[in-house]
Write a protein that holds these residues in place. Sequence first.
Motif, short mmCIF file in Angstrom:
data_model
loop_
_atom_site.label_atom_id
_atom_site.label_comp_id
_atom_site.label_asym_id
_atom_site.label_seq_id
_atom_site.Cartn_x
_atom_site.Cartn_y
_atom_site.Cartn_z
N UNK A 168 28.34 73.43 38.41
CA UNK A 168 29.44 72.55 38.81
C UNK A 168 30.77 72.89 38.16
N UNK A 169 31.07 74.19 38.07
CA UNK A 169 32.35 74.61 37.53
C UNK A 169 32.44 74.63 36.02
N UNK A 170 31.31 74.49 35.33
CA UNK A 170 31.29 74.52 33.87
C UNK A 170 30.31 75.59 33.39
N UNK A 171 30.62 76.16 32.22
CA UNK A 171 29.72 77.10 31.56
C UNK A 171 29.11 76.43 30.34
N UNK A 172 27.82 76.64 30.13
CA UNK A 172 27.10 76.06 29.01
C UNK A 172 26.42 77.18 28.24
N UNK A 173 26.67 77.24 26.94
CA UNK A 173 26.03 78.23 26.08
C UNK A 173 24.91 77.54 25.31
N UNK A 174 23.69 77.99 25.55
CA UNK A 174 22.50 77.37 24.94
C UNK A 174 21.95 78.29 23.86
N UNK A 175 21.92 77.80 22.62
CA UNK A 175 21.41 78.58 21.50
C UNK A 175 19.95 78.25 21.22
N UNK A 176 19.31 79.12 20.47
CA UNK A 176 17.91 78.91 20.10
C UNK A 176 17.76 77.56 19.42
N UNK A 177 16.78 76.78 19.88
CA UNK A 177 16.50 75.48 19.29
C UNK A 177 17.17 74.32 19.99
N UNK A 178 18.18 74.59 20.81
CA UNK A 178 18.83 73.53 21.57
C UNK A 178 18.04 73.22 22.84
N UNK A 179 18.34 72.10 23.47
CA UNK A 179 17.66 71.71 24.71
C UNK A 179 18.70 71.41 25.77
N UNK A 180 18.51 71.94 26.97
CA UNK A 180 19.40 71.64 28.08
C UNK A 180 18.61 70.90 29.16
N UNK A 181 19.24 69.89 29.74
CA UNK A 181 18.63 69.07 30.78
C UNK A 181 19.41 69.23 32.07
N UNK A 182 18.70 69.59 33.16
CA UNK A 182 19.29 69.69 34.49
C UNK A 182 18.68 68.59 35.37
N UNK A 183 19.49 67.69 35.90
CA UNK A 183 18.96 66.67 36.82
C UNK A 183 18.43 67.32 38.09
N UNK A 184 17.57 66.62 38.80
CA UNK A 184 17.06 67.12 40.07
C UNK A 184 18.20 67.38 41.04
N UNK A 185 18.05 68.45 41.81
CA UNK A 185 19.02 68.86 42.84
C UNK A 185 20.37 69.31 42.28
N UNK A 186 20.43 69.62 41.00
CA UNK A 186 21.66 70.13 40.40
C UNK A 186 21.68 71.65 40.53
N UNK A 187 22.62 72.20 41.29
CA UNK A 187 22.71 73.64 41.43
C UNK A 187 23.13 74.26 40.09
N UNK A 188 22.47 75.36 39.72
CA UNK A 188 22.79 76.03 38.47
C UNK A 188 22.27 77.46 38.51
N UNK A 189 22.78 78.27 37.59
CA UNK A 189 22.30 79.64 37.43
C UNK A 189 22.31 79.96 35.95
N UNK A 190 21.58 81.00 35.55
CA UNK A 190 21.49 81.36 34.14
C UNK A 190 21.66 82.84 33.93
#
Length: 336
Positions: free
Chosen positions: A86-108
Amino acid sequence: KVPMTKEEVREVSLSKLRLQEDSIIYDVGAGSGSVSVEMARMALEGGKVVIAWYTNQENKQSVVHSHPYHELIIPFKGSMVQYSSAGSLYTLHVGELIFFPAEQFHSGKYDLTDTVSERLVIQVDAEIWESAAQRCGLASPAWTKEVTILNADSVSTWDLRGLFERMAQSPYIKKQYQNAILESQLVEFQLLTNQIVEEKHTQAPSSTNALIAQAVAYLQENYTNPDLTVADLATYTYTSREYLSRSFKKYTMESIHGYLTNLRMQHCRRAIAAGTSILDACTESGFSNYSSFLKTFRRLYGMTPADYRNQLNELCGKYQLDLLEQTKTLSASAQQ
């Protein structure tokens, strides 16, 4: 670890397993996770939770996709992972947790600085998630509707990884207790997460662009329109094509054309898996030129749509047999 089959073949074949209403799927210690992790993009009929370990040994980027399940990811070895949504970048480091709601478009994107990158992936059926939320008594908190990152200290303090690993033991619990225990564990996770968010132990997006958020939302709503062009998108966002293209690539990690093609291909693959004819799947997904569609499909997936459909059917039969054997083994273990 190299998957045995094409990524897109694996993801759709899992949607055809036709699991029973009380099925709970766990694929723990599955090596590359080449089968289980693709369940994140498909609705397993009646499935409740998927828990899998996933390993990358090379730099890789997943294309934009969505799925009908809530998804949680904890990287626990290797380098950071970058996600776009959704137009944002998220940097996920070791040990962190990311949550994506259902039907949320994303890529990694997985840029490996170490030998491997490993992560724990949890996918939760929307129905049991909502049932747990009602038991929590929470009034639809904002974090359940948006991408949320919990920092590593909070994940460690409350041992969320351990909680998910305990959830993976449900097949060894008597069947009549499984759903109640699983839902209770989800209640625990949701309450702990709500406290973590309230105490602001979260991580903000690395960067955000409102223009690109507007652009991706428009594409997601209109990708089945065969006449949609980059010029239309530039007009809609009141910006030049050149500036929009540069900014889009920066914040989504894909070109506008590639993003649009991937949205259409996900729609097409799911339609083929559901039994739609290849021609109808093509036109319903927004492709206006059948010949061009066939060439693009072969270029992306290394096979024709007909070969793809045939391989789905073959894999479906194999996975059904494997699942039956696994179910028999787990049932025998639970009764001992």
